[in-house]
Design an enzyme around this catalytic site. Sequence first.
Site, PDB file in Angstrom:
ATOM      1  N   LYS A   1       0.879  -1.165   0.000  1.00 17.26           N
ATOM      2  CA  LYS A   1       0.000   0.000   0.000  1.00 17.26           C
ATOM      3  C   LYS A   1       0.913   1.210   0.000  1.00 17.26           C
ATOM      4  CE  LYS A   1      -3.183   2.813   2.459  1.00 17.26           C
ATOM      5  NZ  LYS A   1      -3.583   3.248   3.793  1.00 17.26           N
TER       6      LYS A   1
ATOM      7  N   ALA B   1      -9.249   6.290   4.337  1.00 18.39           N
ATOM      8  CA  ALA B   1      -9.081   7.531   5.106  1.00 18.39           C
ATOM      9  C   ALA B   1     -10.343   8.374   5.180  1.00 18.39           C
ATOM     10  CB  ALA B   1      -7.953   8.392   4.551  1.00 18.39           C
TER      11      ALA B   1
ATOM     12  N   ALA C   1      -9.403   2.611   9.954  1.00 16.06           N
ATOM     13  CA  ALA C   1      -8.305   2.500  10.919  1.00 16.06           C
ATOM     14  C   ALA C   1      -8.678   3.251  12.196  1.00 16.06           C
ATOM     15  CB  ALA C   1      -7.002   3.016  10.316  1.00 16.06           C
ATOM     16  N   SER C   2      -8.426   4.577  12.210  1.00 11.26           N
ATOM     17  CA  SER C   2      -8.703   5.353  13.432  1.00 11.26           C
ATOM     18  C   SER C   2     -10.156   5.234  13.873  1.00 11.26           C
ATOM     19  CB  SER C   2      -8.418   6.838  13.210  1.00 11.26           C
ATOM     20  OG  SER C   2      -7.204   7.024  12.586  1.00 11.26           O
TER      21      SER C   2
END
Lengths: 287, 428
Positions: A125, A212, A234-235
Amino acid sequence: MHETIDTPASAAANGVAGGSAPASPAAAGGDELTIAGRTLRSRLLLGTGGFPSLALLAEAIAASGCELVTVALRRVDPAARGSLIDVLSDAGVELLPNTAGCHTARDAVLTARLAREAFATDWIKLEVIGDEDTLLPDAPELLRAAEQLVDDGFVVLPYTTDDPVLARRLADIGCAAVMPLGSPIGSGMGIRNPYNIALIRERVNVPVVLDAGIGTASDAALAMELGCDAVLAASAISRAQDPVRMAAAMRAAVQAGRLARTAGRIPRRLYATASTPDEGLPDLGPV
Amino acid sequence: MPNPAGAPDVLVIGGGVIGLAVAWRARERGMTVTVLERETIGGGTSRVAAGMLAPVAEAEFGEAARRLLDLGLRSADMWPAFAQELQSAAGQDVGFLRTGTLLLARDADEARELERQIAFRDSLGLTTNRLRPSQAREREPALAPTVRLALQAPDDHSVDPRLVLAALRTACESAGVQLREHAPVVRLETDAAAKRVTGVSVGKSGEPGPTRDAGDRLERGPAHDADDSSNEFLAAEQVVLAAGAWSGQVEGIAESLPVRPVRGQLLRLRDPAGPGLLSSVVRFAGGYLVPRADGRYVLGATVEERGNDVQPDAGGIYELLREAIEVVPGVRELKIEELCVGLRPGTPDNAPAIGPGALDGLTWATGHHRNGILLAPLTAQLVTQLLTGEQLDDALLATCDPRRFAVDSTSAPAAASPDAPAPKAVLP
């Protein structure tokens, strides 16, 4: 091999016929995602950074049902025992190393080569960051690095802006998928330009993975409704109060969004149209 | 059971803050104690630690973190008396400072996150104060004017781990604890049935005083040969494993070891103008600053899953300085005394492993991750009580039970095993 591009137009044209009884394509198989020959049943990818503990990471992976997770080579030591890598291999997921923290094509290419050595995979990635505050990709450097890595035989999945032209360029030079952002990394701002994401889906012939900006489940569902082939979170998961519960929410959202996309939504209308016909109803008179 | 001549009641593996605190307390209870340290006493992670006693500032979401918070609060309560006793026993200061801690937000994004953290601490009933920028800067005038919001944890204090180590060493020595340096334990020895620990094998140390570079490096597998015939056997009734991030280098532990090294980089700084720049511990996104009484500061710390790497790197140090200077511009004027890398002994759920394991006679006291200094008094108390066979607080022991990591054992309580990741009911 990639799947047929599922544009809003073609979905509408296919209508009921196209969706030949996809009772639960996301859940019941037959709706796998293929990237560069690798088949994934889950359309949710997970970033492994930022979890409060390895135990929570392991539980979140299980709850998410994901099969592919990203790992930042610069932040982990593949040789350290009992660490992140052991947890991931115990969880049975495959690793997608990333080049997080790289600011030039040179650094990204070097990091990708190190990752190939360390993790024994050609998949990378590709991230080339152009700005420290927004962590937005550096488009020219990204293209340069992608070109070189594709030449080197890597399976390249670039993290890119939501610019359809750039996405097209990346696909054209041989990237295996494109990973446009919804909004800046870790911002939780969702998909700021859904129109561009839909355009990217129309314009490139490789899988599109929204990367994102996901803040909560509805963002992931929207990405899938817009035609994205997968979502990376992710976050949104690792920094949630309850990461395991949020992982389960993301899994359900990605499935729901995918189902809705393949089911073919109704067109928007200005005026109401009754869902129940009112002809032939008994006249009950004034009440 | 009779002891072989000269064998101590307790062998403690590891001469860091945990091992020394256990040894000191056990000796106070009348046991004979020998500490075996692979390199030099207090030369590992304890020496690098910043010394924050900050359970409230470090509180995190979730059940496991809640239990860790309870441990931390309990040990933080013990610290003032522990410091006092240690100071009298050793006749030297341990640098316990009632600093309090400020958590800072620098922009609107961080302020929103801090509000979330304030609400979370309120929901737990923890004592905190929400400070407007002017209130925060009244307390700490060196803070940048851009501070947007602060949370004060008035009971989160600090000690100087290097002074604590020195005092523990003195206290141990004057109480008659044997301290052996350059004595790397390579293996636990057991009886024929492999049920009970009988002692340990100590490998030959390399040349005395190996360089920090080579000495701290965590190789894959033991650095010493466990089967070397020149190894020395030491018998003991009880063995305490307090080897921190190096616990994995001891062979012969029945269960797989749940401790991994988690790398942290930090800087030690000194204000040539003396103390006064900061009086509170300040924490911000990406780091913290801990003031000592003499104008020294610790600026830390990175958290990296890179256990084999003990050299500081430019990027890690740059980021710490960049963030700190943004919050406290006066940091520019400080002198750099030292760049340090520490290896925290991390466990899967971040809580320590304290208590009995599968082998009789072995007591674990490791896996303290970021909390070794904070949890030292409590750990020493728990381990000493276990060694003397006293009744123990069950809830605390369950949180720290080393057997919670067991993969296949039936004795595992509420295993947090990554091998059996059956998600708990995550959907209503």
